[in-house]
Scaffold this active site. Structure first.
Site, PDB file in Angstrom:
ATOM      1  CG  ASP A  92      34.393   5.407   9.371  1.00 34.47           C
ATOM      2  OD1 ASP A  92      33.473   6.332   9.512  1.00 34.47           O
ATOM      3  OD2 ASP A  92      35.434   5.945   8.995  1.00 34.47           O
ATOM      4  CD  GLU A 157      33.786  11.511   7.445  1.00 30.55           C
ATOM      5  OE1 GLU A 157      33.832  12.826   7.129  1.00 30.55           O
ATOM      6  OE2 GLU A 157      34.342  11.464   8.564  1.00 30.55           O
ATOM      7  CB  SER A 403      36.742  20.499   2.420  1.00 33.87           C
ATOM      8  OG  SER A 403      37.363  21.959   2.096  1.00 33.87           O
TER       9      SER A 403
END
Ligand code: ZN
Length: 462
Positions: A92, A157, A403
């Site tokens: 994606d 994601e 992160s």
């Protein structure tokens, strides 16, 4: 005797252009996972990849459904006595706005000066195909891959891998592996093979200070009551001392001390602080005393105010004492800090800082744990060797101040260290207009992946 890797490398060289053409074709599918109006495009992207992998000698392929967008999966089972590598990537992509800022259409990738421009070319379709191409080179040149390979390419994601943990738990039996490699990060700089071994975690919360039921007249009440805007400003300012240390009680309790070796390794990187300052559009590097900028960004926790609001902010004057003030506060965390524990410590500290007569409310929004790879695991030396063979330069260990929550998910579910072998560039415009892929890096990336499989095949099964 010739090295059996040679025909593989020759194949990669001979098909350099075709590999780029195939990436262009895949990147024409606008698989924007956050675009609720066109989920069929994400599915089309998953199916396109699955069908492609099926032509590369995969022993099985599948579309793995989730409650959201599907993942593509393929495996090459060659010999149970050989180790198994699980490759993670995502198909994606991020949205494309603002569209006018693109110099060529985001979903019609074009080559300019050795770079391929288009959405998804490096994040992450190009990095997924780096592995697919290396696999193809082994299959065509040697008849099979040198180890067992599984490839999981998710479709969510860019929206936070919302169903990845569910999917991995459900498919745990299928996804077992000895090693895990994730190719979705950037290298330290052009031509510097880099393995990312650390990611910071995050704890994010809202803070509200309130003192009155409604805004009060600053003439009738000014000087006689609390002003929540000033109270919150003072409280936030008190969260750091003059040396840039966070004052929250217990904040550093679980922070691992940097070893001399770790510090030396970071210091050895070719980091140009002036260039970094210029590229950030800021004017100075500041932070916790006693640490360098890279140490601060990669190995130390931080506490930041992400937003602050109170009272009248419209045009012209309005003489009020606001009823409340609000802030968004987040901490970046390092091993072994825990997001919920940190949130509780900050909450307790803010309550202590508040003067009598105001109400402080803290609301935890979300968190993610930090990740530090066990670099003494032999796979890191193996990966270093593979990477250096392709690039002809020593491989460096780097960390990332940001992160990537799915890395923790994958490491936890598989119980294996995650090898973050990324082939992007720090300024590749991932998530921004004019995302680009360095085609030389793409080519060397394919070789790096091939060398990685080759090196893993030479190690004994763990
Ligand atoms: Zn990505």
């Amino acid at each position: 005797m010739t090295d059996p890797i040679e025909p593989v490398v020759t194949f990669i060289d001979a098909h350099r252009q075709r590999f780029v053409d195939e990436l262009v074709t895949w990147c024409k599918i606008p698989s924007i996972s956050s675009d609720a109006a066109h989920p069929e495009e994400v599915r089309r992207s998953a199916e396109h990849l699955r069908a492609h992998l099926a032509t590369l000698g995969a022993t099985s392929t599948a579309i793995l459904e989730t409650k959201g967008h599907p993942a593509a999966y393929a495996e090459w089972k060659v010999d149970p006595a050989l180790p198994t590598l699980l490759i993670y990537g995502h198909h994606d992509v991020q949205p494309i706005d603002p569209l006018p800022a693109w110099h060529s259409p985001p979903f019609d990738p074009q080559v300019r000066e050795g770079r391929l421009y288009g959405r998804g070319v490096v994040d992450d379709k190009g990095q997924v195909l780096i592995h697919a191409n290396a696999i193809e080179a082994f299959v065509r040149a040697r008849g099979r891959v040198p180890i067992n390979i599984k490839m999981l390419v998710e479709g969510e994601e860019e929206i936070g891998s919302v169903h990845l943990e569910d999917l991995m738990q459900r498919e745990a039996a299928r996804l077992t592996a000895d090693y895990v490699v994730v190719s979705d990060t950037a290298m330290f700089g052009r031509g510097i093979p880099s393995l990312c071994v650390g990611l910071r975690g995050i704890a994010y919360f809202d803070v509200e200070v309130s003192a009155h039921e409604m805004d009060l007249h600053s003439g009738s009440f000014g000087g006689g009551v609390h002003n929540p805007a000033l109270v919150l400003a003072r409280m936030l300012a008190a969260l750091h001392d003059e040396n840039g240390h966070v004052t929250v009680e217990g904040f550093y309790e679980k922070v691992r001390t940097l070893t001399d070796a770790e510090r030396a390794e970071i210091a050895s990187l070719p980091f140009d602080e002036r260039a970094w300052i210029a590229a950030s559009g800021t004017h100075a590097a500041v932070g916790e005393r006693g640490f360098t900028t890279l140490e601060r960004l990669w190995t130390r926790p931080s506490l930041e105010c992400n937003g602050l609001t109170a009272g009248w902010q419209g045009h012209g004057p309005k003489t009020v004492i606001p009823a409340f003030a609000r802030a968004k506060v987040s901490c970046r965390l390092v091993p072994d800090q825990d997001p919920k524990e940190i949130a509780a410590q900050v909450e307790a500290h803010l309550a202590k800082l508040a003067p009598a007569g105001v109400k402080v409310t803290t609301h935890y929004i979300h968190g993610g744990r930090p990740y530090l790879a066990p670099t003494d695991h032999p796979v890191f030396e193996i990966a270093k060797r593979a990477f250096s063979r392709a690039f002809g330069k020593p491989t460096v260990f780097i960390r990332e101040g940001g992160s990537i929550p799915f890395v923790r998910t994958i490491a936890d579910v598989t119980g294996k260290p995650c090898l973050l072998m990324g082939f992007g560039q720090p300024d590749e415009n991932a998530h921004a207009p004019n995302e680009w892929l360095d085609l030389e890096n793409f080519h060397l990336g394919i070789k790096s992946a091939a060398f990685l499989y080759d090196e893993l095949a030479r190690t004994t099964h763990t």
